[in-house]
Design a protein around this motif. Structure first.
Motif, PDB file in Angstrom:
ATOM      1  N   LEU A  14      18.656  80.538  51.107  1.00 58.58           N
ATOM      2  CA  LEU A  14      18.559  80.641  49.597  1.00 58.58           C
ATOM      3  C   LEU A  14      18.803  79.365  48.872  1.00 58.58           C
ATOM      4  CD1 LEU A  14      18.840  82.599  47.477  1.00 58.58           C
ATOM      5  CD2 LEU A  14      21.223  82.772  47.475  1.00 58.58           C
ATOM      6  N   LYS A  15      17.857  78.999  48.191  1.00 55.78           N
ATOM      7  CA  LYS A  15      18.253  77.862  47.046  1.00 55.78           C
ATOM      8  C   LYS A  15      18.484  78.400  45.766  1.00 55.78           C
ATOM      9  CE  LYS A  15      15.524  74.076  45.275  1.00 55.78           C
ATOM     10  NZ  LYS A  15      16.518  73.038  45.643  1.00 55.78           N
ATOM     11  N   VAL A  16      19.833  78.050  45.618  1.00 55.70           N
ATOM     12  CA  VAL A  16      20.200  78.422  44.246  1.00 55.70           C
ATOM     13  C   VAL A  16      20.173  77.247  43.056  1.00 55.70           C
ATOM     14  CG1 VAL A  16      22.227  79.190  42.691  1.00 55.70           C
ATOM     15  CG2 VAL A  16      21.684  79.874  45.379  1.00 55.70           C
ATOM     16  N   VAL A  17      19.364  77.510  41.966  1.00 54.98           N
ATOM     17  CA  VAL A  17      19.318  76.685  40.999  1.00 54.98           C
ATOM     18  C   VAL A  17      20.326  76.861  39.732  1.00 54.98           C
ATOM     19  CG1 VAL A  17      17.723  75.460  39.398  1.00 54.98           C
ATOM     20  CG2 VAL A  17      16.899  76.269  41.621  1.00 54.98           C
ATOM     21  N   ASP A  18      21.218  76.220  39.377  1.00 56.47           N
ATOM     22  CA  ASP A  18      22.116  76.441  38.277  1.00 56.47           C
ATOM     23  C   ASP A  18      21.564  75.887  36.966  1.00 56.47           C
ATOM     24  OD1 ASP A  18      24.026  76.713  36.430  1.00 56.47           O
ATOM     25  OD2 ASP A  18      25.773  75.912  37.586  1.00 56.47           O
ATOM     26  N   ALA A  19      20.863  76.650  35.995  1.00 52.84           N
ATOM     27  CA  ALA A  19      20.049  76.237  35.007  1.00 52.84           C
ATOM     28  C   ALA A  19      20.731  76.639  33.682  1.00 52.84           C
ATOM     29  CB  ALA A  19      18.886  76.562  35.278  1.00 52.84           C
ATOM     30  N   ALA A  20      21.864  77.056  33.907  1.00 50.84           N
ATOM     31  CA  ALA A  20      22.697  77.789  32.675  1.00 50.84           C
ATOM     32  C   ALA A  20      22.752  77.041  31.427  1.00 50.84           C
ATOM     33  CB  ALA A  20      24.100  78.263  32.898  1.00 50.84           C
ATOM     34  N   ASP A  21      23.072  75.670  31.730  1.00 51.12           N
ATOM     35  CA  ASP A  21      23.024  74.739  30.370  1.00 51.12           C
ATOM     36  C   ASP A  21      21.724  74.432  29.800  1.00 51.12           C
ATOM     37  OD1 ASP A  21      25.738  74.320  30.936  1.00 51.12           O
ATOM     38  OD2 ASP A  21      25.312  72.392  32.130  1.00 51.12           O
ATOM     39  N   ARG A  22      20.500  74.409  30.771  1.00 51.17           N
ATOM     40  CA  ARG A  22      19.281  74.503  30.213  1.00 51.17           C
ATOM     41  C   ARG A  22      18.724  75.543  29.415  1.00 51.17           C
ATOM     42  NH1 ARG A  22      14.006  72.165  33.662  1.00 51.17           N
ATOM     43  NH2 ARG A  22      12.380  72.824  32.246  1.00 51.17           N
ATOM     44  N   PHE A  23      18.999  76.822  29.715  1.00 52.87           N
ATOM     45  CA  PHE A  23      18.565  77.762  29.136  1.00 52.87           C
ATOM     46  C   PHE A  23      19.596  78.013  27.722  1.00 52.87           C
ATOM     47  CE2 PHE A  23      16.820  78.848  33.053  1.00 52.87           C
ATOM     48  CZ  PHE A  23      15.584  79.771  32.909  1.00 52.87           C
TER      49      PHE A  23
END
Length: 517
Positions: free
Chosen positions: A275-284
């Motif tokens: 699994l590759k997790v991308v934390d993109a909360a700030d971007r969204f």
């Protein structure tokens, strides 16, 4: 993907065509829906074990009404007609259909003839069935035995065992028809001679073999959302090709409480998938800053997802060997889009979020022949966590479209807290499987006066939207017990400081939609 020989459900515009297909599958027989415009030769090319002619809104004797090609009855394939399909079959074989004035809609009492035949064998002499017709078969074709009647249909069921053909004016596929599933299974097993072999184990074995044959030694990626469809699709592919699969999970910061952790920990523990997790909360959240229009929210989230997933896919595909993308496309998606052809390039409507055309992968869609309930059964058989298998459908834009107003961290925290309470109480009451979906909506731009702790408050209202449905095309609000609603309301107003009012949405779909935005 490989499939067994199907029972074809020929759709004459019936509201119940998908339901017929589901009922056939419940009898452990594989089925597919095809349009009535499909030529008989194309139907035969699918090598069907039987054909079911569905109901429909037309009158068989009207100019331009869809007809049954009489060549169908020369093929030797067993045929079963329902409602309009029953009448069209009767007319094509030389029987008579007329407008008798004896219309029947809804519950109707069926009288079984002394010669009950195979379909109605050993059933009560009188039983309730579901009717929806204004025309009736007034004379059965030669060689057919009439086995039942109603006040408005002197020929309500017939069969020709030598020709392996039968039909009913009533709808055996709906739950309002007593013993309806018995009628369908007797056609499938006793008249058509089909063995019940469409089982979860067989589906898994067939799909695993097909995936291995197609993928070979190539690398595969999957956009994992945490929903049951993508989770089961990924688990099937992982069972087939192991570490050739890498799942990409984009955390856009708009998920409910515990869902990101469920994907990152529980799913990996259950399957062992990479699994590759991308934390993109700030971007969204930056992209959504100040946006209140729901369509604009959806477009922004879709655009950002595309960009984040594309970058992650490039990183996974750095070796240049990734050729395949797994998607959790289901059979209703295929039917509602006109049948679909499974093209090799990503289309904007695919459920990984709508990827650009220049991101080219061949699709692997191991669930495209399955309904949602079948997907859940497969998920259980593959050992996925119970909470993931029975997760309620959740929109791709997440909580952003359950906040009426602009989206920010504080509002997301309020909604997550209220939503978690609602889900906890639903689970505690044992009602998870009785409710199709349970959106909790924050009216972020609305304030209402309240009294808490002997003081005046001016807080947010939240809306509870529990709905029941089979396929989300139509839905009704779920009649939750009052004590469950009371506990949810009390806990939210006590535990979520910013909320001082809880309301219940009692609108059906139509006219309302399930989600508020």
């Amino acid at each position: 993907m490989t499939t067994p020989r199907p029972v074809l459900v020929v759709d004459y515009g019936a509201q119940y065509a998908q339901l017929i297909a589901r009922r056939v599958r419940e009898a452990k027989v594989y089925s597919e829906i095809v349009p009535h415009t499909m030529p008989v030769k194309d139907m035969l090319a699918k090598d069907p074990v039987a054909i079911i002619l569905s109901g429909g809104p037309s009158s068989v004797y009207e100019v331009g009404a869809p007809q049954v090609d009489s060549d169908l009855f020369e093929t030797g394939v067993p045929v079963f007609g329902i409602c309009y399909g029953f009448q069209a079959m009767a007319q094509a074989l030389g029987g008579t259909v007329a407008h008798t004035g004896g219309r029947e809609f809804g519950g109707t009492q069926l009288t079984v003839a002394p010669e009950a035949g195979v379909l109605l064998r050993d059933l009560p002499a009188s039983l309730p069935v579901w009717m929806s017709h204004g025309d009736s078969v007034t004379a059965a074709p030669a060689g057919f035995t009439v086995t039942a009647a109603t006040p408005g249909a002197e020929v309500a069921a017939f069969e020709d065992l030598a020709g392996r053909r039968a039909g009913t004016q009533f709808h055996p596929e709906v739950m309002h028809t007593a013993h309806g599933q018995d009628v369908l299974t007797r056609f499938l097993y006793d008249i058509a001679g089909i063995a019940p072999s469409w089982t979860p184990d067989n589906i898994i074995d067939d799909q695993v073999e097909a995936i291995r044959a197609r993928v070979g030694d190539k690398e595969v990626i999957c956009g994992l959302s945490g929903g049951v469809d993508s989770a089961v699709a990924a688990a099937l592919v992982h069972k087939a090709v192991g570490d050739q699969l890498t799942c990409v999970f984009v955390d856009h910061g708009l998920l409910r409480a515990g869902e990101a952790e469920q994907v990152e920990k529980d799913y990996v523990a259950a399957t062992g998938v990479k699994l590759k997790v991308v934390d993109a909360a700030d971007r969204f959240l930056a992209a959504l800053d100040g946006v209140t229009d729901p369509e604009q929210k959806r477009k922004i989230i879709g655009r950002e997802f595309i960009r984040v997933f594309e970058q992650a896919a490039r990183e996974v595909a750095a070796s240049g060997d990734v050729e395949f993308l797994v998607q959790g496309t289901l059979y209703p998606d295929v039917v509602e889009s006109g049948g679909g052809t499974g093209t090799a390039n990503i289309k904007s409507h695919h459920n990984v979020g709508g990827l650009p055309e220049d991101l080219k992968f061949a699709l692997v869609e191991p669930l495209r022949t399955l309904f949602k309930d079948e997907v859940r059964t497969i998920g259980h058989a593959l050992g996925l966590p119970e909470a993931m298998v029975w997760r309620h459908p959740f929109p791709g834009p997440g909580l952003a479209i359950r906040i009426i107003g602009a989206v920010d961290r504080d509002r997301l925290d309020i909604l997550r807290a209220a939503d978690l309470i609602a889900r906890e109480e639903l689970t505690a009451a044992g009602l998870d499987r009785d409710v199709w979906q349970f959106p909790v909506v924050l009216l972020a731009d609305v304030r209402s006066v309240g009294v808490q702790g002997d003081g005046r408050t001016y807080g947010h209202p939240v809306v509870l939207r529990p709905v029941s449905s089979e396929d989300a095309m139509t839905a009704d609000w779920s009649r939750l017990p009052y004590d469950v609603i009371t506990r949810i309301s009390t806990r939210i107003t006590n535990e979520v400081r910013e909320v001082n009012r809880v309301v219940l949405d009692v609108t059906s779909k139509p006219p309302g939609t399930i989600e508020w935005e």
